[in-house]
Design a protein around this motif. Structure first.
Motif, short mmCIF file in Angstrom:
data_model
loop_
_atom_site.label_atom_id
_atom_site.label_comp_id
_atom_site.label_asym_id
_atom_site.label_seq_id
_atom_site.Cartn_x
_atom_site.Cartn_y
_atom_site.Cartn_z
N THR A 172 52.52 35.40 35.72
CA THR A 172 51.44 34.84 34.94
C THR A 172 50.83 32.96 35.88
O THR A 172 49.12 33.11 35.55
CB THR A 172 52.48 34.44 34.01
OG1 THR A 172 52.33 35.15 32.27
CG2 THR A 172 50.87 33.68 32.51
N ALA A 224 47.98 38.19 46.75
CA ALA A 224 46.74 36.85 46.70
C ALA A 224 45.59 37.05 47.78
O ALA A 224 45.61 37.26 48.22
CB ALA A 224 47.03 35.83 46.21
N ARG A 235 48.88 33.96 38.48
CA ARG A 235 47.30 34.72 37.95
C ARG A 235 46.78 33.38 37.87
O ARG A 235 45.13 33.37 37.80
CB ARG A 235 47.90 35.31 36.68
CG ARG A 235 47.91 36.89 37.63
CD ARG A 235 48.09 38.23 35.95
NE ARG A 235 48.66 39.79 37.27
CZ ARG A 235 49.47 39.85 36.48
NH1 ARG A 235 50.46 39.37 36.17
NH2 ARG A 235 50.19 41.37 37.36
N THR A 266 42.45 36.14 42.70
CA THR A 266 42.82 37.56 41.91
C THR A 266 44.12 37.65 42.73
O THR A 266 44.01 37.14 43.51
CB THR A 266 42.23 38.98 42.11
OG1 THR A 266 41.70 39.13 43.89
CG2 THR A 266 40.65 38.31 41.85
N ILE A 267 44.86 38.32 41.24
CA ILE A 267 46.27 38.25 41.95
C ILE A 267 46.47 39.68 41.70
O ILE A 267 46.85 39.85 40.24
CB ILE A 267 47.32 37.17 41.00
CG1 ILE A 267 47.12 36.30 42.36
CG2 ILE A 267 48.50 38.23 41.22
CD1 ILE A 267 48.27 36.02 43.41
N GLU A 268 47.44 40.93 42.18
CA GLU A 268 47.35 41.83 42.57
C GLU A 268 48.95 42.22 42.79
O GLU A 268 49.30 42.60 43.47
CB GLU A 268 47.06 42.92 43.03
CG GLU A 268 45.41 42.65 42.62
CD GLU A 268 44.95 44.09 43.00
OE1 GLU A 268 45.20 45.12 44.18
OE2 GLU A 268 43.71 44.37 43.22
#
Length: 410
Positions: free
Chosen positions: A374, A401, A377, A386-388
């Protein structure tokens, strides 16, 4: 020569300061007088008593001021004391008292001052229809007294009033209500702007609180994870390999010292808001330190770079460092893999980060807060990135990222 660049900041500040002083006086005035607007009511009472006496000498055919007239002239200002809390009853009460004064045949004059102030307060408080109704009834009663009921009202032998002055009186009423509407609109606008400023301040406070929480989480989670792993190594090797246990304790000391330094920096920023930090914020230039700390915790980290090198904006540099730090911390705490790959790529318009480990996940409780992903992100989202994050098909785990860069930043 007229300045075409618009209002200067100093002038804008001056207007804001004057508005803040006015709002402060508006908030403090009822407290100073026990919740009653005494000063304005006293001024109206003095003016009404003094000027009505002059009007009695100047107007022929009017009834001289007696005790009843003086009491009626005093009743209006007394009612004005409650106009802040009860604007609607006050405007109707003042209009009724004024109508009784006019029905007594007393001279015209500043008796209407109390009506104007009561109507202005009612309109400013948002009760424009009540104010219009009260003043309209007063106007209708005045017309009835001046043109039809004068036969049965004092003074004796009085005749009908001319119609010509009624236009001036009507203009006076319109002017009063126009001023009242102006005051109401300005008060509503200032109240709305004050609420917006308070909401913006609350948002800034929330954002700052989240930022500090992320900083503390990232610092403590990484350092305590290293300390936890090394403490386990030290306990296991304390008897069989004292030298290795000593190295683990040395790593614990270094990690603890670094964590204390970064926490102290955050706390100093809290104690002195607005002051420049004594130490620069960490960035990707400290990536070798992360690699060394991970190695001390038993994790071999390989770093790959692609794209043109160059300085990053401070916010992006800090976010990239913290994202890699948190990703490596998660590998140490949650993965059975003892290797990790960090890849940095400078692509057009963005910085891409990727952290991979071969897995598999240990499945045990590592004692974390569960807010690491969290926080990553939130850091990326604050920059528009963005973060995946998720498991790979081969059982490992990957964090990707993407942090945007402006043209001037590349």
């Amino acid at each position: 020569m007229e300045d075409q660049r618009g209002p200067r900041p100093g002038r804008r500040r001056g207007r804001w300061e004057r508005r803040e002083r006015w709002e402060h006086r508006e908030r403090e005035r009822p407290r100073r007088h026990g919740g009653l607007p005494v000063r304005s009511a006293l001024v109206v009472a003095v003016v009404a008593q003094a000027a009505s006496g002059w009007a009695a000498h100047a107007q022929t055919g009017a009834r001289p001021l007696d005790v009843l007239a003086r009491l009626l002239l005093l009743a209006g200002p007394l009612l004005l004391l409650g106009r802040e809390k009860y604007p609607v009853p006050v405007v109707f009460g003042v209009s009724a008292v004024t109508l009784a004064y006019l029905a007594g045949g007393y001279p015209y004059g500043p008796v209407f001052l109390a009506v104007a102030l009561a109507a202005l307060s009612a309109v400013a408080a948002g009760h424009r229809y009540a104010a219009w109704t009260a003043v309209g009834l007063l106007w209708a009663g005045h017309l009835a007294i001046a043109h039809w009921l004068y036969r049965w009202l004092p003074p004796a032998g009085d005749g009908p009033a001319p119609w010509e002055p009624e236009a001036g009186a009507l203009a006076w009423v319109v002017a009063v209500f126009a001023a009242a509407e102006l005051v109401r609109v300005r008060r509503e606008r200032w109240a709305r702007e004050r609420a917006e400023r308070q909401a913006a301040a609350a948002r800034r406070a929330d954002e700052e609180r989240l930022r500090i929480a992320r900083e503390l989480h990232d610092v403590l989670a990484h350092s305590i994870s290293v300390i936890n792993v090394q403490a386990g190594v030290g306990l296991a090797l304390l008897d069989s390999d004292p030298e290795q246990a000593r190295a683990a304790l040395t790593t614990i000391k270094a990690a603890g010292k670094e964590a204390l330094g970064e926490v102290r920096q955050v706390l100093e920023a809290l104690r002195t808001p607005g002051a420049a930090p004594r130490a620069p914020a960490p960035g990707l230039d400290r990536l070798p330190e992360l690699v060394a700390q991970a190695a001390a915790a038993g994790l071999a980290v390989e770093v790959e770079s692609a794209g043109a090198a160059g300085p990053l904006p401070p916010g992006t540099d800090l976010a990239a460092f913290r994202i890699v730090q948190e990703a490596l911390t998660n590998v140490v705490r949650h993965s059975a893999s003892r290797t990790a790959l960090v890849r940095l790529a400078r692509v057009p318009g963005a910085l891409e980060l990727r952290v991979d480990d071969a897995g598999p996940a240990t499945g045990s409780d590592a004692g974390g807060s569960g807010t690491g992903l969290t926080g990553m992100r939130e850091r990326a989202g604050a920059l528009g990135g963005t973060i995946e994050a998720g498991p790979r098909p081969d059982g490992g785990f990957r964090v990707v990222a993407r942090l945007p860069l402006k043209e001037t930043q590349r």
